[in-house]
Scaffold this motif. Sequence first.
Motif, short mmCIF file in Angstrom:
data_model
loop_
_atom_site.label_atom_id
_atom_site.label_comp_id
_atom_site.label_asym_id
_atom_site.label_seq_id
_atom_site.Cartn_x
_atom_site.Cartn_y
_atom_site.Cartn_z
N MET A 15 0.83 -1.21 0.00
CA MET A 15 0.00 0.00 0.00
C MET A 15 0.87 1.26 0.00
SD MET A 15 -3.04 -1.08 -0.26
CE MET A 15 -3.92 0.43 0.03
N CYS A 16 1.94 1.24 0.76
CA CYS A 16 2.83 2.40 0.82
C CYS A 16 3.46 2.67 -0.54
CB CYS A 16 3.90 2.19 1.88
SG CYS A 16 4.88 0.68 1.67
N GLU A 22 7.97 6.73 -4.93
CA GLU A 22 9.32 7.31 -4.93
C GLU A 22 10.00 7.19 -3.55
OE1 GLU A 22 6.33 10.59 -4.31
OE2 GLU A 22 6.53 8.98 -5.73
N TYR A 23 9.25 6.76 -2.55
CA TYR A 23 9.81 6.61 -1.20
C TYR A 23 9.79 5.18 -0.67
CZ TYR A 23 9.77 11.61 -1.28
OH TYR A 23 10.01 12.90 -1.64
N PHE A 24 8.91 4.33 -1.23
CA PHE A 24 8.76 2.95 -0.75
C PHE A 24 8.84 1.96 -1.91
CE2 PHE A 24 6.19 5.72 1.99
CZ PHE A 24 6.73 5.43 3.23
N GLU A 25 9.46 0.81 -1.64
CA GLU A 25 9.52 -0.26 -2.63
C GLU A 25 9.47 -1.60 -1.91
OE1 GLU A 25 12.12 -0.58 -6.43
OE2 GLU A 25 13.31 -1.32 -4.75
N VAL A 26 8.56 -2.46 -2.33
CA VAL A 26 8.49 -3.81 -1.77
C VAL A 26 9.43 -4.68 -2.59
CG1 VAL A 26 7.05 -5.80 -1.26
CG2 VAL A 26 6.14 -3.50 -0.95
N GLY A 27 10.42 -5.24 -1.92
CA GLY A 27 11.42 -6.04 -2.60
C GLY A 27 10.99 -7.48 -2.81
N PRO A 40 11.76 15.45 2.16
CA PRO A 40 11.55 16.86 2.47
C PRO A 40 10.20 17.09 3.17
CG PRO A 40 11.33 16.48 0.12
CD PRO A 40 11.77 15.19 0.73
N GLU A 41 10.17 18.09 4.00
CA GLU A 41 8.97 18.43 4.74
C GLU A 41 7.78 18.69 3.82
OE1 GLU A 41 6.69 18.77 8.04
OE2 GLU A 41 8.81 18.22 8.05
N ALA A 42 8.04 19.18 2.63
CA ALA A 42 6.98 19.46 1.67
C ALA A 42 6.22 18.20 1.25
CB ALA A 42 7.55 20.16 0.44
N LYS A 43 6.80 17.04 1.46
CA LYS A 43 6.18 15.76 1.10
C LYS A 43 5.47 15.09 2.28
CE LYS A 43 7.37 15.33 -3.23
NZ LYS A 43 6.42 15.00 -4.28
N ARG A 44 5.41 15.77 3.42
CA ARG A 44 4.86 15.17 4.64
C ARG A 44 3.45 14.61 4.42
NH1 ARG A 44 5.49 14.86 10.22
NH2 ARG A 44 7.32 16.18 10.21
N ALA A 45 2.56 15.35 3.80
CA ALA A 45 1.18 14.88 3.63
C ALA A 45 1.13 13.60 2.80
CB ALA A 45 0.32 15.97 2.99
N GLU A 46 1.90 13.55 1.72
CA GLU A 46 1.95 12.36 0.88
C GLU A 46 2.51 11.15 1.64
OE1 GLU A 46 4.16 10.83 -3.21
OE2 GLU A 46 4.36 12.92 -2.61
N ILE A 47 3.60 11.37 2.36
CA ILE A 47 4.22 10.29 3.13
C ILE A 47 3.30 9.85 4.26
CG2 ILE A 47 6.20 9.62 4.54
CD1 ILE A 47 6.88 10.11 1.58
N GLN A 48 2.66 10.79 4.94
CA GLN A 48 1.75 10.45 6.03
C GLN A 48 0.58 9.62 5.52
OE1 GLN A 48 2.24 11.35 9.53
NE2 GLN A 48 0.89 9.58 9.51
N ALA A 49 0.07 9.94 4.35
CA ALA A 49 -1.02 9.16 3.76
C ALA A 49 -0.57 7.73 3.49
CB ALA A 49 -1.52 9.82 2.48
N ALA A 50 0.64 7.55 3.00
CA ALA A 50 1.18 6.20 2.75
C ALA A 50 1.38 5.44 4.06
CB ALA A 50 2.49 6.29 1.97
N VAL A 51 1.89 6.13 5.07
CA VAL A 51 2.07 5.52 6.40
C VAL A 51 0.72 5.09 6.96
CG1 VAL A 51 2.71 6.05 8.78
CG2 VAL A 51 4.25 6.67 6.92
N ALA A 53 -1.91 4.34 5.37
CA ALA A 53 -2.54 3.29 4.55
C ALA A 53 -2.03 1.89 4.88
CB ALA A 53 -2.31 3.59 3.08
N CYS A 54 -0.94 1.79 5.61
CA CYS A 54 -0.38 0.47 5.94
C CYS A 54 -1.36 -0.30 6.83
CB CYS A 54 0.96 0.60 6.63
SG CYS A 54 1.71 -0.99 7.04
N PRO A 55 -1.90 -1.42 6.33
CA PRO A 55 -2.91 -2.15 7.10
C PRO A 55 -2.37 -2.85 8.34
CG PRO A 55 -2.47 -3.27 5.04
CD PRO A 55 -1.70 -2.01 5.01
N VAL A 56 -1.06 -3.00 8.46
CA VAL A 56 -0.48 -3.67 9.62
C VAL A 56 0.33 -2.71 10.50
CG1 VAL A 56 -0.46 -5.95 8.55
CG2 VAL A 56 1.54 -4.46 8.30
N ALA A 57 0.21 -1.40 10.22
CA ALA A 57 0.87 -0.35 11.00
C ALA A 57 2.37 -0.58 11.15
CB ALA A 57 0.20 -0.20 12.37
#
Length: 63
Positions: A15-16, A22-27, A40-51, A53-57
Amino acid sequence: MRIVVDRDRCEGLGMCEAMAHEYFEVGEDGYVTVLDDTPPEAKRAEIQAAVDACPVAALSLRD
């Protein structure tokens, strides 16, 4: 801001990666890799949304 992954919780659901590829990749090992753990701080909202969205926290943001 720093992205932290709890590898004990990660199930590689991707999900992330789907929300912020551009920040997460499942290997091939089935675990997420953080491509840039200090975005960068400017990406906080996008990163927070990905965080959030993680169903297992398995992800968190630390300041």
